[in-house]
Design an enzyme around this catalytic site. Sequence first.
Site, PDB file in Angstrom:
ATOM      1  N   SER A  91       0.834  -1.202   0.000  1.00 43.59           N
ATOM      2  CA  SER A  91       0.000   0.000   0.000  1.00 43.59           C
ATOM      3  C   SER A  91       0.867   1.249   0.000  1.00 43.59           C
ATOM      4  CB  SER A  91      -0.915   0.018   1.230  1.00 43.59           C
ATOM      5  OG  SER A  91      -1.677   1.208   1.249  1.00 43.59           O
ATOM      6  N   LYS A 146      -4.000  -6.827   4.326  1.00 42.89           N
ATOM      7  CA  LYS A 146      -4.136  -5.751   3.321  1.00 42.89           C
ATOM      8  C   LYS A 146      -5.603  -5.525   2.977  1.00 42.89           C
ATOM      9  CE  LYS A 146      -3.457  -2.639   0.300  1.00 42.89           C
ATOM     10  NZ  LYS A 146      -3.278  -2.865  -1.117  1.00 42.89           N
ATOM     11  N   HIS A 149      -7.027  -3.523   5.706  1.00 39.78           N
ATOM     12  CA  HIS A 149      -6.483  -2.169   5.505  1.00 39.78           C
ATOM     13  C   HIS A 149      -7.337  -1.406   4.505  1.00 39.78           C
ATOM     14  CE1 HIS A 149      -4.223   0.545   2.839  1.00 39.78           C
ATOM     15  NE2 HIS A 149      -3.484   0.881   3.880  1.00 39.78           N
ATOM     16  N   ASN A 150      -7.655  -2.053   3.380  1.00 41.69           N
ATOM     17  CA  ASN A 150      -8.444  -1.379   2.355  1.00 41.69           C
ATOM     18  C   ASN A 150      -9.876  -1.116   2.824  1.00 41.69           C
ATOM     19  OD1 ASN A 150      -6.108  -1.782   0.866  1.00 41.69           O
ATOM     20  ND2 ASN A 150      -7.201  -2.319  -0.998  1.00 41.69           N
ATOM     21  N   GLU A 153      -9.648   1.822   4.877  1.00 39.28           N
ATOM     22  CA  GLU A 153      -9.447   2.938   3.948  1.00 39.28           C
ATOM     23  C   GLU A 153     -10.794   3.421   3.391  1.00 39.28           C
ATOM     24  OE1 GLU A 153      -7.828   3.040  -0.543  1.00 39.28           O
ATOM     25  OE2 GLU A 153      -6.365   2.286   0.911  1.00 39.28           O
TER      26      GLU A 153
END
Length: 450
Positions: A91, A146, A149-150, A153
């Site tokens: 990222s 990840k 994480h997204n 986000e």
Amino acid sequence: MDNFLANEAKGTNVQGAHSIQEFVSKLKRPRRVMMLVKAGQPVDDFIAQIVPHLEPGDIIIDGGNSLFTDSTRRQRDLESKGLLFIGTGVSGGEEGARRGPSIMPGGSPAAWPHVKDIFQSISAKVEDGSPCCDWVGQEGAGHYVKMVHNGIEYGDMQLICEAYNILKNGIGLNEQELHDTFAEWNKGELDSYLIEITRDIFAKKDEDGSPLVNKILDTAGQKGTGKWTVINSLDLGTPITLMAEAVYARCVSALKDERLKASRKLKGPKPSMTGRKDLHKRAALIEGVRQALYASKIISYAQGYMLMRSAANECGWQLNWGGIALMWRGGCIIRSRFLGKIKDAFDKKPNLTNLLLDDYFRGEIKKCQKGWRNTVAASAKKGIPVPAFSTALSFYDSYRSAVLPANLLQAQRDYFGAHTYERVDKPRGEFFHTNWTGHGGTTASTTYSV
């Protein structure tokens, strides 16, 4: 490739190859082959092209946004061929590519020593020089982290957009005032990459000198990682309500033509919350929006960690909670000062069940609660949609409730489907059925939860 070598890579040690075979021949053992391509079939297609040229012990690295279950499948398949596999989240976007990204590797543990120095040397660093990269875990753990994480986000971006909507349409700030407000917010607890770029976006002018942001069509796209996060949360029975609303908000934004028609027929209150001359009230409203944004952000990360904990229990992964916060502390899209506090929380109490129970975050929520509630209430009264702010507050109130109305829900389920219920005056795990109508039977459904 030749053009790249003749220009951007001129004078460097970068080498080029005109075929997969030539490329693999240039690599020293164990070969470390990294790809960043579209998730799904393209990854499998590239692996199929590379495998015939590799030898046992060589390593394939997928640095794209692959679904974590695909990474688990690929690791098992490649290990059966004597090869090693790493599925790593990366990222940082363009800035990360140039200055160091956040890297979240998982997969074959035997592969990590062969890429550790490379990954940690190119990753972003925090203030003390620690790399924003460490081994996450086996199988699809790297891509799972990840994915979450997204999802976070998605939530962060939606929260900022809701704050923008209130500030612009409710309080009446122009783009210069929006720029100044976000610049000020970036000096405090909200200091982060996304607040920083939002500040800059409001200052960007179009060719005619008007704010560029006002020329951009209000329909948001998505690549799928947020959707994957929400689907997985349903599979695990973990309520990441804020991320779900963020995904659905993008779906609603895509209904542009329908919204235009509806706007002419469906009526509601005017969004204005105050006049421009009432500076004291404006300042109080702006501070309330900041508090709502900060408190909701805490909820979003708490839910993200709840989801990762559920996945770790389900898959048998040993995840380092503080280490994950450190990996996100720099280089990535959600990097922020805030993440240092999450690492501190898990350093103090590694088995912390929920971030909301940490002393620091509990105190921060307490400080923000009045402004948060006032903002959600005022937005509802003025017809300004704040799905993420609202669901964050609802989750907080649900999570702190010792008793919820699910007792009535269980009674309803037992009434129409004999699904049984537990009693407050009996031990947990003991189930009962009532003949609610007087003419029903005594047979009950089996009890299970999906």
